[in-house]
Structures are given as structure tokens and as C-alpha cells.
Design a protein around this motif. Sequence first.
Motif, PDB file in Angstrom:
ATOM      1  N   PRO A 164      -0.236  18.552 -33.714  1.00 40.17           N
ATOM      2  CA  PRO A 164      -1.246  19.436 -33.118  1.00 40.17           C
ATOM      3  C   PRO A 164      -2.601  19.349 -33.809  1.00 40.17           C
ATOM      4  O   PRO A 164      -3.628  19.695 -33.208  1.00 40.17           O
ATOM      5  N   THR A 165      -2.628  18.863 -35.053  1.00 44.31           N
ATOM      6  CA  THR A 165      -3.888  18.776 -35.788  1.00 44.31           C
ATOM      7  C   THR A 165      -4.644  17.499 -35.470  1.00 44.31           C
ATOM      8  O   THR A 165      -5.823  17.514 -35.104  1.00 44.31           O
ATOM      9  N   THR A 166      -3.949  16.364 -35.587  1.00 45.15           N
ATOM     10  CA  THR A 166      -4.602  15.070 -35.383  1.00 45.15           C
ATOM     11  C   THR A 166      -4.495  14.587 -33.944  1.00 45.15           C
ATOM     12  O   THR A 166      -5.267  13.728 -33.519  1.00 45.15           O
ATOM     13  N   GLY A 167      -3.521  15.128 -33.208  1.00 47.78           N
ATOM     14  CA  GLY A 167      -3.321  14.659 -31.846  1.00 47.78           C
ATOM     15  C   GLY A 167      -2.583  13.342 -31.768  1.00 47.78           C
ATOM     16  O   GLY A 167      -2.377  12.806 -30.677  1.00 47.78           O
ATOM     17  N   ARG A 168      -2.157  12.783 -32.925  1.00 46.37           N
ATOM     18  CA  ARG A 168      -1.437  11.513 -32.951  1.00 46.37           C
ATOM     19  C   ARG A 168       0.058  11.747 -32.788  1.00 46.37           C
ATOM     20  O   ARG A 168       0.581  12.815 -33.109  1.00 46.37           O
ATOM     21  N   ALA A 169       0.732  10.710 -32.301  1.00 47.07           N
ATOM     22  CA  ALA A 169       2.187  10.770 -32.188  1.00 47.07           C
ATOM     23  C   ALA A 169       2.808  10.386 -33.520  1.00 47.07           C
ATOM     24  O   ALA A 169       2.330   9.471 -34.205  1.00 47.07           O
ATOM     25  N   HIS A 170       3.850  11.076 -33.906  1.00 43.13           N
ATOM     26  CA  HIS A 170       4.568  10.692 -35.115  1.00 43.13           C
ATOM     27  C   HIS A 170       6.062  10.639 -34.807  1.00 43.13           C
ATOM     28  O   HIS A 170       6.551  11.288 -33.869  1.00 43.13           O
ATOM     29  N   LEU A 171       6.772   9.867 -35.608  1.00 40.97           N
ATOM     30  CA  LEU A 171       8.198   9.636 -35.379  1.00 40.97           C
ATOM     31  C   LEU A 171       8.988  10.871 -35.782  1.00 40.97           C
ATOM     32  O   LEU A 171       8.867  11.357 -36.907  1.00 40.97           O
ATOM     33  N   SER A 172       9.793  11.376 -34.863  1.00 41.16           N
ATOM     34  CA  SER A 172      10.596  12.565 -35.155  1.00 41.16           C
ATOM     35  C   SER A 172      12.011  12.221 -35.582  1.00 41.16           C
ATOM     36  O   SER A 172      12.644  12.992 -36.310  1.00 41.16           O
ATOM     37  N   SER A 173      12.530  11.058 -35.151  1.00 40.39           N
ATOM     38  CA  SER A 173      13.892  10.669 -35.517  1.00 40.39           C
ATOM     39  C   SER A 173      14.028   9.158 -35.386  1.00 40.39           C
ATOM     40  O   SER A 173      13.985   8.628 -34.267  1.00 40.39           O
ATOM     41  N   PHE A 174      14.188   8.489 -36.520  1.00 42.20           N
ATOM     42  CA  PHE A 174      14.369   7.038 -36.475  1.00 42.20           C
ATOM     43  C   PHE A 174      15.691   6.684 -35.793  1.00 42.20           C
ATOM     44  O   PHE A 174      15.780   5.683 -35.064  1.00 42.20           O
ATOM     45  N   ALA A 175      16.724   7.488 -36.023  1.00 46.70           N
ATOM     46  CA  ALA A 175      18.018   7.229 -35.388  1.00 46.70           C
ATOM     47  C   ALA A 175      17.901   7.312 -33.865  1.00 46.70           C
ATOM     48  O   ALA A 175      18.468   6.490 -33.137  1.00 46.70           O
ATOM     49  N   GLU A 176      17.152   8.290 -33.372  1.00 43.91           N
ATOM     50  CA  GLU A 176      16.973   8.405 -31.924  1.00 43.91           C
ATOM     51  C   GLU A 176      16.177   7.228 -31.376  1.00 43.91           C
ATOM     52  O   GLU A 176      16.456   6.734 -30.274  1.00 43.91           O
ATOM     53  N   LEU A 177      15.182   6.769 -32.151  1.00 38.52           N
ATOM     54  CA  LEU A 177      14.410   5.599 -31.724  1.00 38.52           C
ATOM     55  C   LEU A 177      15.305   4.373 -31.619  1.00 38.52           C
ATOM     56  O   LEU A 177      15.148   3.553 -30.709  1.00 38.52           O
ATOM     57  N   MET A 178      16.255   4.240 -32.555  1.00 37.87           N
ATOM     58  CA  MET A 178      17.140   3.080 -32.578  1.00 37.87           C
ATOM     59  C   MET A 178      18.323   3.204 -31.621  1.00 37.87           C
ATOM     60  O   MET A 178      19.131   2.277 -31.511  1.00 37.87           O
ATOM     61  N   THR A 179      18.446   4.337 -30.955  1.00 38.40           N
ATOM     62  CA  THR A 179      19.495   4.495 -29.949  1.00 38.40           C
ATOM     63  C   THR A 179      18.890   4.776 -28.575  1.00 38.40           C
ATOM     64  O   THR A 179      19.547   5.363 -27.709  1.00 38.40           O
TER      65      THR A 179
END
Length: 520
Positions: A164-179
Amino acid sequence: MDVVDITRLQFAVVTIYHYLFVPLSISLASLTAGLQTASVLTRDPARAQRLRRSTLFTGKLLLVTFAVGVVTGLVQEFQFGMGWSAFARFYGDVFGPTLAIEGMLAFFLEATFLGLWFFGWDRLPRLVHLATIWVVAVGTLISAYVILGANSFMQHPVAYALDPTTGRAHLSSFAELMTNPVLLATFPHTIAGAAMLGGALLLSVGSWRRWIGPAPAGAAGSPEARAVDPDQRAFAGLARLGAWTTVAGGLATALTGDVLGKVMTSVQPMKMAAAEALYATTTGAPFSLLTIGNLDGSRPVFSLEVPYLLSFLATGEFGSTVQGIDDLQAQYTATYGPGDYVPVIPLAYWSFRAMITIGLLSALVAGVYLWLTRKGLDPREPKASALPFMSQRLFPRPLVQLSLRMLPTLPLLPAAAGTAGWVFTETARQPWLAFGLTLTEDGVSPGLTAGEAWLGLAAFTAVYGVLAVVWLRLVKHLVAQDLADPASRPTTARPAQDDDGEGAAEPAPAAAPRVAVPTY
């Protein structure tokens, strides 16, 4: 062309060229590991020697391909900063881990153990030496899986949150990204395609040396001498291994492609509709083998169709409903706002069919080669057909000779099929850079001019052209050489010295020959 189109073209050139070496590295690493494992397990000394020689030869092809793949891969990561800095700035926290892991695997794990394997033939215990090439093979698979995770995010964004501060996307779960469901379907499809390309390369090289190319020094002369020569038998074995790998890869590609198509339909229905040029939502939708559209590609004029097949490919049910382009355009307009959300239909339609047709053709060629060379048959002889109607009249010797001479070009088929597949995957996602989140035009570097983009495209094309020539010359040099036995290495004798240490008074006694690698 505007700056967005030029930047997309530049990225496409860099990516497609780099990807020619990625599947080769993946498949050659596994094939090399398999050949060396077979040489360790076999108890036949003659067969073990042929397998060792084949292993070293395949490993040299891997070394050359891996080196060029690493060089071309470096530019891949630079592309995000050069042409797509806005995208990299917004999604850098999501893409960063995948690129870092892939870089560490390629530059540290795979490169280190590949060096240990190549220079460790006479220095490492045989099982430790075998383990090094398996580490390389597994490393290439992990590397491919992780980097495909980044691409799958662009197809179906998951595991992210907006700061909410920078407006950039950040990774919330590497495991979810890899599945990611798209990743789970894309990875086996990609590896199957890699097997086809690596197998086609071994088939082309092995068949050329066995049937057409220069015979080794010990096999010059009659065809009978070539048939019993160990090197010729090794090349024949490599050709059949490559053919089996190509056929198996083709079958796996078809099966995994069916799964991937259903996943893509669920997350990107517009892509499947574009692949079929299906404008109207249809229940029991047919699959067209050939469609001729109007000049702008907006409507079909003639179509040759297989009833209900598209519904089955999209959902697994022949009577299901497949959404059409017109309804999806209206749906996306309501969801994302006014805009044109339809990709270039002719490009999506024909790249999808090119992928399927060329892939099937390469597997068919490999299957025919396996049939004609079964049980050690010479494909140039009429009896190789083994069917009454397949006589020498239908398959004259000049035609067979020409076909064998054309086999070195076989790798172009799976390479073209893979390229067409990626063209379809990326262009049919347009106008999205990350589907449903960011438009392609919003990801281009601010301030980038068309002239700068053209300059980068020209520079990369020139450099990659040089690398292509280097790779082809190196492979040609390797293919022209006789197979080398890794267990034989020249040694040098240390000169004897006289009592004053001034020089050699007498020749030193001959030392026992050194065996570089245990016989296994």
C-alpha cells in the motif's frame, strides 16, 4: 512500428534464440547421465567401452551447448532493465527470487559440476564421477522449473500482494508461486519438448556418421567393415537412442499438451478461443484443421472441422461450451474497462497448428527411422521395409540416400515446433503483460525511444548471429571426430638426470601405462 512493438520484437528475438539452447542442455544432460549410468551397470567390457565413448561425445555436445546457453541467458535478465524497466520495477520482488535461483543453479551448481565431470574422468572415483553428471541433469530440471515459475506468473498471477505504500507487488508465498497450476502443467510439457529436440540432435548426428559421413580410420572400406567397427556401432546406438527419445518426447508432449490446454482454458479462455479463431460461444465446439479467414482475420471464410474436438480439448467433455472471442471481449471490457483485448487471431491460430503439425512430423520421422533400422537392418536395403508393397520401386536407393542426407536437419523440426509454441503462448496472451494486471504497453521502460530499441535489436541480432556460427562450427568439429575413449590419455615421461643434475645421461625406464578411468 512503435517503441512497444520494437521492444517486443527485441525480446522475442533474444528469448527465442536463447530457448534453442535451453531444451538441448536439459535433454543432453539427462541423456549423458543415462549413458554413463548404463556404462557403469553393464558387465560387457566391449559394450561398456562403446557407452563410455558415447557418453563423452554426448557430454561434449552438452558442454558446447551449455556454454552458449549461459552467454545468451545473461542477456535475458538484462532485457528487464533495458526494455521493460517499468515491469521490472513493479514486479521485481516477485521475479527476483526466481531469477536469482535460476542464475545460481546455472552459474554455480550446473557449471561447477559440469566442469568436475569433464575434467574428473581420471581423478574421481567412478560413482562420484557419475554423481556429478546427475547433479548437472537434476540442476537443469530445477533451473527450468523455477524460471518457468516466473513465466507462469505472467500467464496466471498468483502469490503476490500490493504494497500500500509503494504500490509495488511483492511475493507473498514462494511455495504458492511454485505450485501455480499453469506451472504444474507447463513444466512437463516443456521437458517433453526438450526431449524431442535433444533426441533429434542425437538421431541426426548418429545417423549421419553411421550411414553417410566419413568412416573411422579402422572402418574405412566395405560396408561390412563399417558395420562391425566399434565407433560405427556406437553411432548407430546413439541414433536409435535419439530416435526413441524423440518418439517418447512426442508422445509425452501430446499428453501434457492436452492437460496444459485445459488449464489455459480455465485461466485464459481468450487464448483458447484465439487458437481456434472461435468468435461465437459454442456448445460442442469443433476443432478446425484448416481455416481461411478474411483479410483482417476477423471472420472465417472456409473451415475444415472435426466436430466436438475443441470442446474436448478445452474441458475434457465433447458437449461442453467454449466461450467465443466476441463474448470474452465484452466480458473483459466490463471487467477491465474499455480496450481491445483480442490478440492477433491469424498469428495465434497458425502458430498453434504449426506447433502441433511440426512436432508430430518430427516424431513420425524418428519412428520411421526406428522401423527401418530395427534388428540392425541397413535402411538403404529394400528388405528394411519388410512389407511386400514397400518395394525398391517405391523406395528407390537414391530417395533413401537423400532422406538420410537430410536427417542432419531433423533438429530444426522440434526447434521450430517449440518456437511456434512459445510464440503462441506469449502472443495469444496479449494485450496483457501479466494477465489481468498489467498491459504490455505499461511495462516498457519510460523514455525509451524507437531508435534505441532498434539499435539494441540490431546489436543483439549481430552478436547472436556470431554465436550461432560459433556453435555450429564447434558441433560440426565434434561430429567429424572419431569417438574418444576417456580411459586413454597421453602421458609424458620425465627425463632422467645425471648425478650432477645437469641433464639426461640415459633414458628413463619406461613407465607402466596409466589408465585414466577404471574399466566399468
